[in-house]
Structures are given as structure tokens and as C-alpha cells.
Enzyme design. Structure first.
Site, PDB file in Angstrom:
ATOM      1  N   ASP A  12       0.832  -1.213   0.000  1.00  0.00           N
ATOM      2  CA  ASP A  12       0.000   0.000   0.000  1.00  0.00           C
ATOM      3  C   ASP A  12       0.865   1.261   0.000  1.00  0.00           C
ATOM      4  OD1 ASP A  12      -2.430   1.298  -0.073  1.00  0.00           O
ATOM      5  OD2 ASP A  12      -2.644   1.372   2.100  1.00  0.00           O
ATOM      6  N   GLY A  13       0.308   2.323  -0.567  1.00  0.00           N
ATOM      7  CA  GLY A  13       0.979   3.626  -0.515  1.00  0.00           C
ATOM      8  C   GLY A  13       1.517   4.127  -1.849  1.00  0.00           C
ATOM      9  N   ARG A  16       0.051   7.731  -2.731  1.00  0.00           N
ATOM     10  CA  ARG A  16       0.607   8.790  -1.880  1.00  0.00           C
ATOM     11  C   ARG A  16       2.059   9.062  -2.223  1.00  0.00           C
ATOM     12  NH1 ARG A  16      -0.947   6.039   3.423  1.00  0.00           N
ATOM     13  NH2 ARG A  16      -1.579   4.416   1.953  1.00  0.00           N
ATOM     14  N   ARG A  25      -0.926   9.676  -9.510  1.00  0.00           N
ATOM     15  CA  ARG A  25      -0.948   8.441  -8.717  1.00  0.00           C
ATOM     16  C   ARG A  25      -0.360   7.243  -9.476  1.00  0.00           C
ATOM     17  NH1 ARG A  25      -4.009   7.461  -4.437  1.00  0.00           N
ATOM     18  NH2 ARG A  25      -4.410   5.381  -5.249  1.00  0.00           N
ATOM     19  N   HIS A  29       2.204   3.512  -9.016  1.00  0.00           N
ATOM     20  CA  HIS A  29       1.958   2.105  -9.355  1.00  0.00           C
ATOM     21  C   HIS A  29       3.112   1.564 -10.204  1.00  0.00           C
ATOM     22  CE1 HIS A  29      -1.898   2.368  -7.537  1.00  0.00           C
ATOM     23  NE2 HIS A  29      -2.457   3.103  -8.473  1.00  0.00           N
ATOM     24  N   TRP A  62     -12.078  -1.886  -7.717  1.00  0.00           N
ATOM     25  CA  TRP A  62     -12.872  -1.472  -8.893  1.00  0.00           C
ATOM     26  C   TRP A  62     -13.583  -0.146  -8.636  1.00  0.00           C
ATOM     27  CZ3 TRP A  62     -11.847  -4.267 -13.071  1.00  0.00           C
ATOM     28  CH2 TRP A  62     -11.488  -5.616 -12.931  1.00  0.00           C
ATOM     29  N   ARG A  64     -12.316   2.513  -7.797  1.00  0.00           N
ATOM     30  CA  ARG A  64     -11.445   3.657  -8.133  1.00  0.00           C
ATOM     31  C   ARG A  64     -11.831   4.258  -9.486  1.00  0.00           C
ATOM     32  NH1 ARG A  64      -5.568   2.545  -5.580  1.00  0.00           N
ATOM     33  NH2 ARG A  64      -6.358   1.861  -3.563  1.00  0.00           N
ATOM     34  N   LEU A 124      10.777 -20.479  -5.156  1.00  0.00           N
ATOM     35  CA  LEU A 124       9.745 -19.653  -4.518  1.00  0.00           C
ATOM     36  C   LEU A 124       8.409 -19.737  -5.274  1.00  0.00           C
ATOM     37  CD1 LEU A 124       9.275 -17.217  -2.422  1.00  0.00           C
ATOM     38  CD2 LEU A 124       9.583 -15.743  -4.424  1.00  0.00           C
ATOM     39  N   ARG A 172       2.239  -4.889   6.119  1.00  0.00           N
ATOM     40  CA  ARG A 172       1.495  -3.857   5.383  1.00  0.00           C
ATOM     41  C   ARG A 172       2.336  -2.596   5.333  1.00  0.00           C
ATOM     42  NH1 ARG A 172      -4.671  -2.393   4.685  1.00  0.00           N
ATOM     43  NH2 ARG A 172      -4.416  -0.546   3.396  1.00  0.00           N
ATOM     44  N   GLU A 191       2.310 -13.411  12.158  1.00  0.00           N
ATOM     45  CA  GLU A 191       2.920 -12.289  12.874  1.00  0.00           C
ATOM     46  C   GLU A 191       2.740 -11.059  11.986  1.00  0.00           C
ATOM     47  OE1 GLU A 191       4.273 -12.253  15.928  1.00  0.00           O
ATOM     48  OE2 GLU A 191       3.758 -14.376  16.149  1.00  0.00           O
TER      49      GLU A 191
END
Ligand code: IPE
Ligand code: IPE
Ligand code: MG
Length: 225
Positions: A12-13, A16, A25, A29, A62, A64, A124, A172, A191
Site C-alpha cells: 500500500d501507498g 501517496r 498516482r 503504481h 474497482w 477507483r 519460490l 502492510r 505475525e
């Protein structure tokens, strides 16, 4: 340390981060997608990490503006096309989660293609959560099980979910302290780590620090140590 860590990240973020620099914005991304690669490669090289599940687009995103959603779809397409080689080179298996039926036919095809082309990779497992919401995932699972004659067990429900694996570490970024409909079933004993760092600024050093802090946490799973 546990040999089979499952790390899940709410990335997230992005918006910003871009706005802070006077940019649109979507620039955030774009930068965020680069960080996905760095963190994925770091995890692929880290033998204790078995799974990395990244929240990329939620069932709620969606809402947005149309242009931002369209940009995110194009970015996902570009990312997947570019990453194919990176997955193979690093022996990473791509296992998307979420209901991709909401995406365009071409994007669905690409997602399935990357999944299929990396099926043989046994390093992975990187899961991108795409049109993912925990409520939606649980409801889809319950609907596949609803005609079962016997009572549904914990194992049966777990196996019917898109993500069948409990999370060890949930991170997060972006400063908010919430789960936003991410892996509600799978986070039961995770955790939790919250950082103010905006996702485009997140890096290997910060992840290393979190991994180190994780080793100091005492996980009791309801028992006594
Ligand atoms: C996370 O960053 C990426 C997606 C949800 C697609 P945001 O776009 O939510 O960025 P902020 O939280 O508005 O800064
Ligand atoms: C969570 O971020 C979803 C993703 C990172 C893909 P949001 O920005 O959508 O979450 P809220 O709206 O702040 O809870
Ligand atoms: Mg956000």
C-alpha cells in the site's frame, strides 16, 4: 528458522508516494511494480522463504476512477509479459489467487499462460492476489463445498480456498493498520508487521529487518512456551 516461511504483503501507498512528489498516482503504481520484482527476487534467493503472496488488486479496487483501474490492468499486463523470463530464470512458480474472470479475456489468457509456463519451477511460489478479496474467496470455496454430505472440516475449507497456506509473516506498507479483506482465514496466526514506508520505497533492507524481528517473536499458537 522455519524452512518454509510464507510472507504476505499488502503493498500500500503507491498513490501517496507519487502525490508527495507532485506526480500522478499512476506513477506510484509503476514504481511499485519495480519493487515487486526486487522483493520477489530477494525472496527467491532466500532459501527459508517458500511463498510470497502479494496483494496487487482487491475486489474493492474497482471503485477507483476508471482511468486508474485501466492503468492498473495495463500495468499488470506489461508486468506479466516482462516477468516471464524473470520467473523462469529464478525458478519462481507463479500461482495467482483471486477471481480473474472479471478481467479481459486477453489478460486472463496471459495470467494462465504465465502460470502454466512456470508450473515446473520448484523454487519460490509467488502469488499475486488479483481481483482478490477474502470474503469472495471464502464464499467461492463454500459454494464449491455446499453439496458435501458430511460436515465441512478445517482441511476441506482450506483446500477449497485459492490460497491454501497459512501465513507466517504479514507486512502492510503505507502506514495503515488494517487488513483490507486480505487472507482473513490464512492470517489466523500470522505475525503482523506494519510500516509507514510507502510501497515504492520498501526495499530488501527493510524486509531483512522484518525477518530478523520475526525470529525474535515467540509464536505460541495458543499454547504455553
Ligand atoms: C496500493 O497503493 C496499490 C493498489 C491498491 C492497487 P494505493 O493505490 O492504495 O496507494 P495509496 O494507499 O492511495 O497511497
Ligand atoms: C489494499 O490497499 C489493497 C491492495 C494493496 C491491493 P487499499 O488502498 O485498497 O486499502 P484501503 O482502501 O486503504 O483499506
Ligand atoms: Mg491504498
Amino acid at each position: 528458522m522455519n524452512q518454509t516461511l510464507h510472507i504476505a504483503i499488502i503493498m500500500d501507498g503507491n498513490g501517496r508516494w507519487a502525490e508527495k512528489q507532485g506526480q500522478k498516482r499512476v506513477k506510484g503504481h509503476e514504481q511499485g511494480a519495480k519493487v515487486v520484482r526486487t522483493i520477489t527476487e530477494f525472496c527467491a534467493a532466500h532459501k527459508n522463504i517458500e511463498r510470497l503472496t502479494l496483494y496487487a488488486f482487491s475486489t474493492e479496487n474497482w471503485k477507483r476512477p476508471r482511468l486508474e483501474v485501466e492503468f492498473l490492468m495495463k500495468l499488470l499486463e506489461k508486468y506479466l509479459k516482462n516477468e516471464m523470463e524473470v520467473y523462469i530464470k529464478n525458478n519462481i512458480r507463479f500461482e495467482p489467487i483471486g477471481d480473474i474472470r472479471a478481467f479481459s479475456t486477453s489478460l486472463q489468457k496471459l495470467i494462465k499462460e504465465v502460470k502454466q509456463k512456470t508450473e515446473h519451477c520448484d523454487g519460490l511460489v509467488q502469488s499475486l492476489a488479483l481481483n482478490y478479496g477474502s470474503h469472495d474467496e471464502i464464499l467461492r470455496a463454500i459454494n464449491t463445498l455446499k453439496n458435501e454430505k458430511n460436515d465441512i472440516t478445517d482441511e476441506m475449507l482450506s483446500n477449497a480456498l485459492d490460497c491454501k497456506h497459512q501465513v507466517d509473516i504479514m507486512i502492510r506498507t503505507g502506514g495503515d493498520h488494517r487488513i483490507s479483506n486480505f487472507l482473513l482465514w490464512q492470517l489466523s496466526y500470522a505475525e503482523l508487521f506494519f510500516t509507514d514506508t510507502l510501497w515504492p520505497d520498501f526495499n530488501e533492507e527493510e524486509l531483512k529487518k522484518i525477518l530478523n524481528d520475526f525470529t525474535k517473536r515467540e509464536r505460541r499458537f495458543g499454547g504455553l512456551n
